[in-house]
Design an enzyme around this catalytic site. Sequence first.
Site, PDB file in Angstrom:
ATOM      1  N   GLU A   1       8.449  -3.973  13.312  1.00 54.84           N
ATOM      2  CA  GLU A   1       9.743  -3.511  13.796  1.00 54.84           C
ATOM      3  C   GLU A   1      10.540  -2.911  12.631  1.00 54.84           C
ATOM      4  OE1 GLU A   1      11.659  -6.771  15.765  1.00 54.84           O
ATOM      5  OE2 GLU A   1      10.088  -6.940  17.297  1.00 54.84           O
TER       6      GLU A   1
ATOM      7  N   GLY B   1       8.278  -6.244   8.789  1.00 49.35           N
ATOM      8  CA  GLY B   1       6.927  -5.726   8.627  1.00 49.35           C
ATOM      9  C   GLY B   1       6.019  -6.855   8.195  1.00 49.35           C
TER      10      GLY B   1
ATOM     11  N   ARG C   1     -16.769  23.915 -13.027  1.00 49.03           N
ATOM     12  CA  ARG C   1     -15.615  24.312 -13.833  1.00 49.03           C
ATOM     13  C   ARG C   1     -15.950  24.205 -15.315  1.00 49.03           C
ATOM     14  NH1 ARG C   1     -11.653  25.992 -16.398  1.00 49.03           N
ATOM     15  NH2 ARG C   1      -9.473  25.491 -15.917  1.00 49.03           N
TER      16      ARG C   1
ATOM     17  N   ILE D   1      -8.540  15.589 -12.493  1.00 47.61           N
ATOM     18  CA  ILE D   1      -9.735  16.357 -12.846  1.00 47.61           C
ATOM     19  C   ILE D   1      -9.608  17.796 -12.356  1.00 47.61           C
ATOM     20  CG2 ILE D   1     -12.205  16.623 -12.300  1.00 47.61           C
ATOM     21  CD1 ILE D   1     -12.405  13.544 -12.425  1.00 47.61           C
TER      22      ILE D   1
ATOM     23  N   GLU E   1      -1.773  -2.893   7.244  1.00 45.10           N
ATOM     24  CA  GLU E   1      -2.465  -4.172   7.500  1.00 45.10           C
ATOM     25  C   GLU E   1      -2.116  -5.236   6.463  1.00 45.10           C
ATOM     26  OE1 GLU E   1      -4.054  -4.353  10.363  1.00 45.10           O
ATOM     27  OE2 GLU E   1      -3.523  -2.262  10.531  1.00 45.10           O
TER      28      GLU E   1
END
Length: 390
Positions: free
Chosen positions: A129, A133, A273, A343, A369
């Site tokens: 709510e 939580g 790269r 990276i 969760e």
Amino acid sequence: MDFTWSDEEKAIIEGFEKLCREKIEPRAYELDKTASLDLIRDNLKILADFGYLGAPLPEKYGGGGMKWTTYFYISEILAKSCASTYLSALAHTLLCANFIAMFGTEEQKKRFLPDLASGKKIGVLCATEPGCGSDLGALKTKAEKSKGKYIISGQKAYATNGPIGDVFVVLARVPTNGTKKHEGITAFILEKGMKGLQVGNPYDKLGVRGSPTSDVFLDSVEVPPENVIGGVEGLGFKQVMKVFDIGRVGMAVFSLGIVSACLEECIRYSRERYAFGKPIAAYEDVNFKIVDMQITVDMGRAIILKAAWMHDIGSEDAGLIASCAKLFVTERATKNASDALQIFGGLGYIKGTKVERLYRDVKLGEIGEGTSEIQRRIIFKRLQKQFGWA
């Protein structure tokens, strides 16, 4: 523990990999960009047709009867392909359908599970709510008895699948004379179309934008007593905590899939790269970050499978290992996704780059969760009990 897959399981894994590669992953960018409700519905239908949405549910009610080990293993493939689609599938299967499968009456299982397993209806869990939580014992949504029915009023927040939901598992408090904050909390099954049940507009979220999340408003919704999950008042808090034990494994898988995608992207890019005359993969600044991702994937997968196996055998410590899995994988995943963007450098900061999306998606793992802080509390309480600490 033996995680050797049977021939049948191998076929399922291969088929699911093909499905995700050909039908789910190619649309992940579009789903993130548009947050299309039609697209997420279509993705869920694709998964339902394969049998994924009902995979761990009992065969008796239209499910696949799949072991948790197999289910969470193939779930990593989906999370890697599209975190948004995986999150909606997780909320549907693990938090709503599984709630009914674990604690529903026989009549409730027969009535609701076949449509949830087949994907004909989409499930939602309404627990959180605006004002509660992690502390679900503080929920304010009320379910008052009147003329043989329950009248439910309140507001729920962060309801994954809310905008596309059909079946809502709602936690509300039935008034009692008790003083304990968890007393009276009861789980109800509500359905789309009930008078007084309204769903808010989808949130504009940082990540997993393709998985629709919203508020759910309950304005004197009349619910018959046969929709009390399990048929008994006051068990909702204990029930949802058990459901979260499974959901936490699912959130660990969510983060694991994202790290796996980061690893794949970084290996490819670091070979293509060039900097200072050689591929950036040759530099420790880069390859050490990739090594850390590989460690997360391997160790994360191991602890997730252990948690799944413990649920399969009904171990009393399954919830503890679920918290350990969620905490370990999600926190490492957040760092790994940050390294992946590093990276890629400036390219990773541009909208449309896959690692940019993964970077936005991954943070939810440490929040959903039960936050990382809550997981540490759960684990520490277990240590207190085990070693008799004060």
